[in-house]
Write a protein that holds these residues in place. Structure first.
Motif, PDB file in Angstrom:
ATOM      1  N   LYS A  85       0.831  -1.203   0.000  1.00 18.00           N
ATOM      2  CA  LYS A  85       0.000   0.000   0.000  1.00 18.00           C
ATOM      3  C   LYS A  85       0.865   1.253   0.000  1.00 18.00           C
ATOM      4  CE  LYS A  85      -3.885   2.271   2.082  1.00 18.00           C
ATOM      5  NZ  LYS A  85      -4.694   2.499   3.233  1.00 18.00           N
ATOM      6  N   THR A  86       0.465   2.226  -0.793  1.00 21.37           N
ATOM      7  CA  THR A  86       1.155   3.510  -0.853  1.00 21.37           C
ATOM      8  C   THR A  86       0.935   4.256   0.454  1.00 21.37           C
ATOM      9  OG1 THR A  86       0.737   3.633  -3.221  1.00 21.37           O
ATOM     10  CG2 THR A  86       1.373   5.671  -2.134  1.00 21.37           C
ATOM     11  N   GLU A  87       2.020   4.564   1.147  1.00 23.32           N
ATOM     12  CA  GLU A  87       1.924   5.318   2.390  1.00 23.32           C
ATOM     13  C   GLU A  87       1.823   6.807   2.094  1.00 23.32           C
ATOM     14  OE1 GLU A  87       4.371   4.408   5.668  1.00 23.32           O
ATOM     15  OE2 GLU A  87       4.658   2.330   5.067  1.00 23.32           O
ATOM     16  N   ALA A  88       1.131   7.530   2.948  1.00 22.84           N
ATOM     17  CA  ALA A  88       1.036   8.983   2.814  1.00 22.84           C
ATOM     18  C   ALA A  88       2.362   9.622   3.199  1.00 22.84           C
ATOM     19  CB  ALA A  88      -0.082   9.526   3.698  1.00 22.84           C
ATOM     20  N   LEU A  89       2.739  10.664   2.508  1.00 25.99           N
ATOM     21  CA  LEU A  89       4.016  11.320   2.777  1.00 25.99           C
ATOM     22  C   LEU A  89       3.887  12.625   3.555  1.00 25.99           C
ATOM     23  CD1 LEU A  89       5.951  10.737  -0.566  1.00 25.99           C
ATOM     24  CD2 LEU A  89       5.922   9.351   1.506  1.00 25.99           C
ATOM     25  N   ARG A  90       2.685  13.043   3.884  1.00 24.50           N
ATOM     26  CA  ARG A  90       2.531  14.264   4.667  1.00 24.50           C
ATOM     27  C   ARG A  90       3.208  14.066   6.021  1.00 24.50           C
ATOM     28  NH1 ARG A  90      -1.520  17.915   2.395  1.00 24.50           N
ATOM     29  NH2 ARG A  90      -0.855  19.320   4.022  1.00 24.50           N
ATOM     30  N   GLY A  91       4.137  14.936   6.378  1.00 21.66           N
ATOM     31  CA  GLY A  91       4.841  14.854   7.650  1.00 21.66           C
ATOM     32  C   GLY A  91       5.856  13.728   7.732  1.00 21.66           C
ATOM     33  N   VAL A  92       6.309  13.225   6.600  1.00 21.90           N
ATOM     34  CA  VAL A  92       7.168  12.047   6.547  1.00 21.90           C
ATOM     35  C   VAL A  92       8.512  12.250   7.250  1.00 21.90           C
ATOM     36  CG1 VAL A  92       8.233  12.534   4.295  1.00 21.90           C
ATOM     37  CG2 VAL A  92       7.911  10.171   5.024  1.00 21.90           C
ATOM     38  N   LYS A  93       9.043  13.460   7.274  1.00 17.76           N
ATOM     39  CA  LYS A  93      10.353  13.689   7.902  1.00 17.76           C
ATOM     40  C   LYS A  93      10.352  13.360   9.389  1.00 17.76           C
ATOM     41  CE  LYS A  93      12.164  17.209   4.852  1.00 17.76           C
ATOM     42  NZ  LYS A  93      12.604  18.576   4.682  1.00 17.76           N
ATOM     43  N   ASP A  94       9.194  13.412  10.003  1.00  9.67           N
ATOM     44  CA  ASP A  94       9.095  13.209  11.451  1.00  9.67           C
ATOM     45  C   ASP A  94       9.034  11.746  11.865  1.00  9.67           C
ATOM     46  OD1 ASP A  94       8.993  15.979  11.725  1.00  9.67           O
ATOM     47  OD2 ASP A  94       6.801  16.000  11.570  1.00  9.67           O
TER      48      ASP A  94
END
Length: 134
Positions: A85-94
């Motif tokens: 499943k494609t994970e969401a990348l919003r806020g990924v740096k954290d």
């Protein structure tokens, strides 16, 4: 992937309501990284704005990079991950680690992984800018 793994929308104050950078709040490096993300990097093929996911399953066929092994006289197939499943990348740096199983320790590792898998041939500067955008 839910709110427990990612910081959510508030973690990205430089994005507008369409999920694109506000040029007044972004650095030139981040803006170039956004161009790479939506262009040559092919990231947006699965990670669509504004949430940076399409919520679909994709098979990257990583097995093409594995070599079959002989174990106890039998050929063990080179296994892949199958659809993930494609994970969401919003806020990924954290939220390191990355990829569905945590095998990629940094965003730099992740960019290089997909550079190889997708054959995008990103330059070193494009990779740095892409990480800055994410």
């Amino acid at each position: 992937m839910g709110e427990s793994r990612r910081s959510g929308l508030s973690a990205c104050p430089q994005l507008d309501v369409f999920g694109k950078l506000d040029p007044r709040k972004a650095t030139p490096q981040e803006l170039h990284g956004q161009e790479v993300f939506f262009g040559k990097g092919k990231c947006s093929s699965c990670h669509e704005a504004p949430y940076y996911t399409d919520n679909l399953m994709h098979n990257l066929h990583v097995e093409r990079f594995y070599k079959a092994q002989v174990i106890n006289g039998l050929i063990a197939p080179s296994g892949g991950d199958g659809p993930i499943k494609t994970e969401a990348l919003r806020g990924v740096k954290d939220t390191p680690t990355y990829f569905h199983d945590g095998r990629l320790m940094t965003l730099d590792d992740t960019v290089e992984f997909f550079n190889l898998i997708l054959g995008t041939k990103l330059t070193p500067q494009e990779k740095k800018d892409l990480v800055a955008f994410m």
